[in-house]
Structure formats: structure tokens, C-alpha cells
Design a protein around this motif. Structure first.
Motif, PDB file in Angstrom:
ATOM      1  N   TYR A   2       0.818  -1.211   0.000  1.00  0.00           N
ATOM      2  CA  TYR A   2       0.000   0.000   0.000  1.00  0.00           C
ATOM      3  C   TYR A   2       0.854   1.263   0.000  1.00  0.00           C
ATOM      4  N   THR A   3       1.718   1.407   1.025  1.00  0.00           N
ATOM      5  CA  THR A   3       2.497   2.639   1.152  1.00  0.00           C
ATOM      6  C   THR A   3       3.491   2.807   0.014  1.00  0.00           C
ATOM      7  N   GLY A   4       4.185   1.729  -0.343  1.00  0.00           N
ATOM      8  CA  GLY A   4       5.245   1.836  -1.346  1.00  0.00           C
ATOM      9  C   GLY A   4       4.761   1.882  -2.776  1.00  0.00           C
ATOM     10  N   PHE A   5       3.555   1.333  -3.042  1.00  0.00           N
ATOM     11  CA  PHE A   5       3.110   1.263  -4.437  1.00  0.00           C
ATOM     12  C   PHE A   5       1.705   1.802  -4.659  1.00  0.00           C
ATOM     13  N   LEU A   6       0.703   1.196  -4.014  1.00  0.00           N
ATOM     14  CA  LEU A   6      -0.687   1.495  -4.328  1.00  0.00           C
ATOM     15  C   LEU A   6      -1.055   2.957  -4.074  1.00  0.00           C
ATOM     16  N   LYS A   7      -0.532   3.542  -3.015  1.00  0.00           N
ATOM     17  CA  LYS A   7      -0.915   4.900  -2.639  1.00  0.00           C
ATOM     18  C   LYS A   7      -0.654   5.900  -3.752  1.00  0.00           C
ATOM     19  N   ARG A   8       0.384   5.663  -4.529  1.00  0.00           N
ATOM     20  CA  ARG A   8       0.758   6.583  -5.597  1.00  0.00           C
ATOM     21  C   ARG A   8       0.340   6.079  -6.976  1.00  0.00           C
ATOM     22  N   ALA A   9      -0.222   4.870  -7.040  1.00  0.00           N
ATOM     23  CA  ALA A   9      -0.465   4.241  -8.325  1.00  0.00           C
ATOM     24  C   ALA A   9      -1.912   4.323  -8.796  1.00  0.00           C
ATOM     25  N   THR A  10      -2.867   4.377  -7.872  1.00  0.00           N
ATOM     26  CA  THR A  10      -4.265   4.276  -8.267  1.00  0.00           C
ATOM     27  C   THR A  10      -5.173   4.985  -7.266  1.00  0.00           C
ATOM     28  N   PRO A  11      -6.256   5.593  -7.739  1.00  0.00           N
ATOM     29  CA  PRO A  11      -7.222   6.197  -6.814  1.00  0.00           C
ATOM     30  C   PRO A  11      -7.995   5.157  -6.005  1.00  0.00           C
ATOM     31  N   GLN A  12      -7.875   3.903  -6.378  1.00  0.00           N
ATOM     32  CA  GLN A  12      -8.470   2.812  -5.596  1.00  0.00           C
ATOM     33  C   GLN A  12      -7.496   2.297  -4.543  1.00  0.00           C
TER      34      GLN A  12
ATOM     35  N   ALA B 248     -10.221  12.483   2.705  1.00  0.00           N
ATOM     36  CA  ALA B 248      -9.593  12.928   1.455  1.00  0.00           C
ATOM     37  C   ALA B 248     -10.343  14.110   0.841  1.00  0.00           C
ATOM     38  N   ILE B 249     -11.673  14.135   0.990  1.00  0.00           N
ATOM     39  CA  ILE B 249     -12.435  15.299   0.519  1.00  0.00           C
ATOM     40  C   ILE B 249     -12.056  16.533   1.330  1.00  0.00           C
TER      41      ILE B 249
ATOM     42  N   TYR C 225      -3.805  16.807  -0.821  1.00  0.00           N
ATOM     43  CA  TYR C 225      -3.467  15.606  -1.582  1.00  0.00           C
ATOM     44  C   TYR C 225      -3.088  15.957  -3.025  1.00  0.00           C
ATOM     45  N   ALA C 226      -3.782  16.940  -3.586  1.00  0.00           N
ATOM     46  CA  ALA C 226      -3.460  17.372  -4.941  1.00  0.00           C
ATOM     47  C   ALA C 226      -2.057  17.986  -4.996  1.00  0.00           C
ATOM     48  N   GLU C 227      -1.734  18.823  -4.008  1.00  0.00           N
ATOM     49  CA  GLU C 227      -0.398  19.434  -3.961  1.00  0.00           C
ATOM     50  C   GLU C 227       0.693  18.389  -3.780  1.00  0.00           C
ATOM     51  N   ALA C 228       0.380  17.340  -2.999  1.00  0.00           N
ATOM     52  CA  ALA C 228       1.355  16.270  -2.762  1.00  0.00           C
ATOM     53  C   ALA C 228       1.386  15.255  -3.891  1.00  0.00           C
TER      54      ALA C 228
ATOM     55  N   VAL D 291      -0.817  12.966  -4.715  1.00  0.00           N
ATOM     56  CA  VAL D 291      -1.325  11.655  -4.322  1.00  0.00           C
ATOM     57  C   VAL D 291      -2.679  11.452  -4.995  1.00  0.00           C
ATOM     58  N   PRO D 292      -2.854  10.400  -5.790  1.00  0.00           N
ATOM     59  CA  PRO D 292      -4.086  10.239  -6.572  1.00  0.00           C
ATOM     60  C   PRO D 292      -5.267   9.720  -5.761  1.00  0.00           C
ATOM     61  N   MET D 293      -5.656  10.474  -4.738  1.00  0.00           N
ATOM     62  CA  MET D 293      -6.853  10.096  -3.994  1.00  0.00           C
ATOM     63  C   MET D 293      -8.086  10.362  -4.854  1.00  0.00           C
ATOM     64  N   LEU D 294      -9.151   9.643  -4.592  1.00  0.00           N
ATOM     65  CA  LEU D 294     -10.335   9.674  -5.461  1.00  0.00           C
ATOM     66  C   LEU D 294     -10.895  11.081  -5.689  1.00  0.00           C
ATOM     67  N   PRO D 295     -10.982  11.949  -4.659  1.00  0.00           N
ATOM     68  CA  PRO D 295     -11.504  13.299  -4.929  1.00  0.00           C
ATOM     69  C   PRO D 295     -10.617  14.097  -5.883  1.00  0.00           C
ATOM     70  N   VAL D 296      -9.322  13.799  -5.884  1.00  0.00           N
ATOM     71  CA  VAL D 296      -8.385  14.512  -6.754  1.00  0.00           C
ATOM     72  C   VAL D 296      -8.530  14.045  -8.199  1.00  0.00           C
ATOM     73  N   THR D 297      -8.661  12.738  -8.400  1.00  0.00           N
ATOM     74  CA  THR D 297      -8.676  12.179  -9.757  1.00  0.00           C
ATOM     75  C   THR D 297     -10.064  12.169 -10.396  1.00  0.00           C
ATOM     76  N   HIS D 298     -11.112  12.009  -9.584  1.00  0.00           N
ATOM     77  CA  HIS D 298     -12.457  11.858 -10.143  1.00  0.00           C
ATOM     78  C   HIS D 298     -13.447  12.927  -9.661  1.00  0.00           C
ATOM     79  N   GLY D 299     -13.017  13.804  -8.799  1.00  0.00           N
ATOM     80  CA  GLY D 299     -13.890  14.869  -8.352  1.00  0.00           C
ATOM     81  C   GLY D 299     -14.593  14.560  -7.041  1.00  0.00           C
ATOM     82  N   VAL D 300     -15.025  15.614  -6.376  1.00  0.00           N
ATOM     83  CA  VAL D 300     -15.629  15.478  -5.055  1.00  0.00           C
ATOM     84  C   VAL D 300     -16.996  14.802  -5.125  1.00  0.00           C
ATOM     85  N   GLN D 301     -17.830  15.191  -6.097  1.00  0.00           N
ATOM     86  CA  GLN D 301     -19.182  14.631  -6.162  1.00  0.00           C
ATOM     87  C   GLN D 301     -19.150  13.129  -6.448  1.00  0.00           C
ATOM     88  N   TYR D 302     -18.257  12.717  -7.322  1.00  0.00           N
ATOM     89  CA  TYR D 302     -18.083  11.283  -7.612  1.00  0.00           C
ATOM     90  C   TYR D 302     -17.676  10.542  -6.347  1.00  0.00           C
ATOM     91  N   THR D 303     -16.785  11.140  -5.578  1.00  0.00           N
ATOM     92  CA  THR D 303     -16.325  10.519  -4.331  1.00  0.00           C
ATOM     93  C   THR D 303     -17.450  10.436  -3.315  1.00  0.00           C
TER      94      THR D 303
END
Length: 299
Positions: free
Chosen positions: A135-145, A192-193, A199-202, A204-216
Motif C-alpha cells: 500500500y504505502t510503497g506502491f498502491l498509494k501513488r499508483a491508483t485512486p483505488q 480525502a475530501i 493531496y493534490a499538492e502532494a 497523491v491520486p486520492m479519489l476526490p483529486v482524480t475523479h472529483g468530489v461529487q463522484y467521491t
């Protein structure tokens, strides 16, 4: 540059190393581990397993958390929630932190192997690797899931507690894992919302950053509905009784209220409100499981 780790001349103290273990998170994990242990038996948990098993789980969880601090130190430095962490401010260096993580993890594994059983120990190690490496080394930076896939490692403590007592993996502890697994996305996505800009500045592809707040918000609502359904399953398989069902219904309704308020924007600061209630929800739900277990034994 904002992304650089801040340098501090102050030397690290014991509080800095304690902070590396994320003690508040570990305490919540231990509560679910304890519940897993007590639910696994009708005759009481041996004190050696109760004490050293949970200590072993806590040490391994603390070791994984310390690795998380090391890997995320540059991200932490640009986020308001985490910029005061020991590595982000330079009070602890990466090498001492990794050595600290190694010592904690090795001690935890030794306790698990000595006082519980091999299956519990290796499942604990798998959980550690899942969180600290995958999670920390790969997934956190790889996918919004990231939090959905990586949430399995964080959902393991009740299974670890159960297996530490019984030495077996059965349906009941896997159901407890499923409850935490379903709880994890609405818990973290609400935060994340609230912290979307950071998260955007850092980057990190969290779901609100990649797909928007309403989608999240929609997905928080859907996962909470799924959590509500999953939380009824212990009663459905006769693992728990009416007291737990009442608690699961009331707590689930309140959680759903918060997520609907978040979706409809009907309450100010609903994102952080949802996040905070989610912590109380998980704590109280597992306490209800435990109380119900002993009530059923007494009847």
C-alpha cells in the motif's frame, strides 16, 4: 522548495519515536484484535495470548507505521495534517526510523511465534508487508483505488486476534475483516475530501483529486450502504444476537445520515464530520459485538 523535508536541529526524543508508530491507529486496531480474540472462545483467552499476542500485533503495526512515515516523508512535509511529523520536520532520519521499524517488527514476530501460533504470526507479517510495502510503497501513488485495495491489510487485526487463539481461519473472523474492509473507503475518502487540496499538492491520486468530489461522495454513500448490509451478517449467521443487531442498526443509520448529509451538502463541514463519526462507529460496533457475545453466553 515545499516538497523538501524540513530540517530541524533538535534531536529526536522518545515521543518522536512513539509518534512513528501512529499510536492512536494502533489502539483502534488492538480493540478489533481483542474483540476477535474474545469472540473466538467461550472459555476465556489464555493470558499469554491475550498479553503477548496483542503486544506482538501492536509492535508489528507500529513497525509498519514507521515505514509509512519514511516512505511518505516528502508527502507529509507539504500537508497541513502531517507536516509536523518527526521525519517531515527532520527530527528523525530515514535510517534510524527504518531500524526502529525493523526492531519493532522483529520483536512483534518473535512474540507471535513464541506465544501464539505460526499461522497467526505469518498472517501478521503478511498484514505488515501489505500495509508498509504494497500500500504505502506502491498502491498509494499508483491508483485512486489505493485505499480500497490496500484496506485489506488494515482490516486484518480481528482475524489476527481470532487466529492467535484458535490457530484456524474460519468464516466468522473473515466476516469481521469484511466489515472493516467495507468501512475503510468511506472513512478515508471523507478525510480525502476534507484534505483534497493537500493531496493534490502532494500529487497523491486520492479519489476526490482524480475523479472529483461529487463522484467521491456518491461512492462514500454506496460503500456505507454496503457496510450497513455487511454489518448485519454476524446476526444473520447467528454469530451475534439482538443487542448487536440493535447497535448495528442505530450506528449504521447514523453513519448513513452523515454520508447523505455529505452527498447533499446539507451540513457544514460534513466531510470531516463523517470522518470523525466513522471512527466512533467502528469502535462502538466492535464493542457491541463483544458485549453481545458475553450476553449470549450468560443466557
Amino acid at each position: 522548495m515545499a516538497t523538501l523535508v524540513r530540517e530541524r536541529s533538535a534531536s529526536a526524543g522518545w515521543r518522536d519515536y512513539l509518534e512513528l508508530t501512529k499510536p492512536k491507529v494502533v489502539v483502534l486496531m488492538l480493540i478489533t484484535s481483542l474483540v476477535g480474540m474474545f469472540l473466538a472462545t467461550r472459555s476465556g483467552v489464555p493470558w499469554t495470548v491475550l498479553l503477548f499476542g496483542n503486544l506482538g500485533i501492536a509492535l508489528c503495526a507500529g513497525g509498519a507505521a514507521a515505514v509509512n512515515h519514511v516512505v511518505d516523508r516528502r508527502i507529509d512535509a507539504v500537508m497541513a495534517r502531517t507536516h509536523r511529523r518527526p521525519l517531515a520536520e527532520g527530527r528523525v532520519g530515514p535510517v534510524p526510523a527504518l531500524l526502529f521499524a525493523l526492531v519493532l517488527s522483529a520483536a512483534g514476530m518473535a512474540l507471535m511465534l513464541t506465544f501464539t501460533n505460526a499461522l497467526a504470526a505469518w498472517l501478521t507479517l503478511a498484514s505488515l508487508v501489505g500495509y508498509a510495502v504494497i500500500y504505502t510503497g506502491f498502491l498509494k501513488r499508483a491508483t485512486p483505488q489505493n485505499i480500497v485495495i490496500g484496506g485489506l491489510a488494515g482490516a486484518a487485526p480481528p482475524l489476527l486476534g481470532w487466529v492467535a487463539v484458535t490457530g484456524q481461519v474460519t468464516a466468522e473472523p473473515l466476516l469481521l475483516v469484511l466489515i472493516i474492509f467495507a468501512w475503510t473507503p468511506p472513512h478515508f475518502w471523507a478525510l480525502a475530501i476534507h484534505r483534497k487540496a493537500e493531496y493534490a499538492e502532494a500529487d497523491v491520486p486520492m479519489l476526490p483529486v482524480t475523479h472529483g468530489v461529487q463522484y467521491t461522495k456518491l461512492h462514500i454513500l454506496l460503500y456505507t450502504a454496503m457496510l450497513l448490509a455487511v454489518s448485519f451478517m454476524p446476526f444473520a449467521i447467528h454469530m451475534s444476537g439482538w443487542l448487536y443487531l440493535a447497535a448495528a442498526t442505530l450506528l449504521g443509520a447514523r453513519f448513513l445520515y452523515w454520508t447523505v448529509a455529505l452527498y447533499r451538502e446539507s451540513r457544514p463541514h460534513a466531510a470531516i464530520g463523517t470522518f470523525k463519526f466513522s471512527i466512533y462507529y467502528l469502535f462502538l460496533l466492535f464493542i457491541a459485538l463483544l458485549v453481545d457475545h458475553y450476553l449470549m453466553l450468560a443466557l
